[in-house]
Design an enzyme around this catalytic site. Structure first.
Site, short mmCIF file in Angstrom:
data_model
loop_
_atom_site.label_atom_id
_atom_site.label_comp_id
_atom_site.label_asym_id
_atom_site.label_seq_id
_atom_site.Cartn_x
_atom_site.Cartn_y
_atom_site.Cartn_z
N PHE A 122 -50.77 55.98 97.83
CA PHE A 122 -51.27 55.97 99.20
C PHE A 122 -52.09 54.72 99.48
O PHE A 122 -52.86 54.26 98.63
CB PHE A 122 -52.19 57.17 99.45
N ASP A 123 -51.96 54.22 100.68
CA ASP A 123 -52.98 53.33 101.24
C ASP A 123 -54.22 54.19 101.47
O ASP A 123 -54.14 55.43 101.50
CB ASP A 123 -52.45 52.74 102.54
N LEU A 124 -55.36 53.56 101.69
CA LEU A 124 -56.60 54.31 101.92
C LEU A 124 -57.02 54.29 103.39
O LEU A 124 -57.04 55.33 104.06
CB LEU A 124 -57.72 53.74 101.05
N ASP A 125 -57.34 53.11 103.92
CA ASP A 125 -57.83 53.02 105.30
C ASP A 125 -56.76 53.42 106.30
O ASP A 125 -55.67 52.85 106.33
CB ASP A 125 -58.27 51.58 105.60
N VAL A 171 -47.23 55.35 100.84
CA VAL A 171 -47.53 55.93 102.15
C VAL A 171 -48.64 55.12 102.78
O VAL A 171 -49.72 54.97 102.21
CB VAL A 171 -47.96 57.41 102.01
#
Length: 215
Positions: A11-14, A164
């Site tokens: 996953f991306d975070l922001d 994602v």
């Protein structure tokens, strides 16, 4: 996705796991306005999300990049708890991944110190088995190196993984790495911009994402 659910989910975070977009936009606005004397629009600030600060500020003002990064980090870290909120359903998604024995983690362009504060703000501190940050590679999204680094850490091949994210650079990085990609519309990127990159899928809710991941 038409094939079996991916074994590895990154996953991306922001704007993907944590609702940090309002904080980032305001930090960019204040930093550029105070240091450079002009005010970027919210849309322009959102376009910078997903890239490293060095890339962003190096492009805006190469001779001031270090100063801009320092200003950005100081205000951003000081205001995390006032701005950052969890997205509905994300904690449950992480729990389902863990209970299903799936390999998962976060790959972000944030520095590790900032990423850890963001995860703390949304109740995910200590719940993410892998955290790959700007500190781990010399090149950053949309280049594939951060994702390839994460895959090496878990001993997985790109064909077994999906990334994602909410930004165009997230999807571009996944494609460059040979991974499947899923764009989410609850972050910084618009649906039209995400679809234009040609991701494996685009989803509009965490529930839809969970289904797509076979959870």
């Amino acid at each position: 996705m038409n094939s079996a659910p991916p074994r590895v989910v990154l996953f991306d975070l922001d704007g993907t796991l944590a609702d940090t977009v309002p904080l980032i936009v305001e930090t960019f606005r204040r930093t550029v306005s105070d240091a450079l004397g002009w005010e970027p629009s919210p849309e322009q600030c959102k376009e910078w999300i997903g890239r490293s600060l060095a890339d962003t500020f190096g492009g805006l003002a190469p001779d001031r990049a270090d100063d801009l990064i320092a200003r950005y980090l100081e205000w951003n870290l000081a205001n995390h708890h006032a701005y950052v909120r969890p997205f509905d359903g994300v904690t449950g998604l992480v729990e389902r991944l863990r209970d299903a024995g799936r390999t998962f983690g976060v790959v972000t362009s944030k520095r590790r110190s900032s990423a850890e504060v963001s995860l703390e703000c949304v109740g995910l501190a200590g719940r993410i088995p892998l955290l790959a940050t700007e500190d781990d590679t010399t090149t950053h999204k949309p280049a594939p190196e951060p994702l390839l680094h994460a895959l090496r850490q878990v001993g997985a091949d790109a064909g077994d993984a999906v990334y994602v994210g909410d930004a165009v650079v997230d999807l571009q990085a996944a494609q460059a790495a040979g991974m499947r990609s899923i764009g989410v519309t609850w972050g910084a990127g618009t649906e039209a911009d995400l679809r234009a990159v040609g991701p494996t899928a685009v989803v509009h809710s965490v529930a839809e994402l969970r289904t797509l991941l076979g959870l």
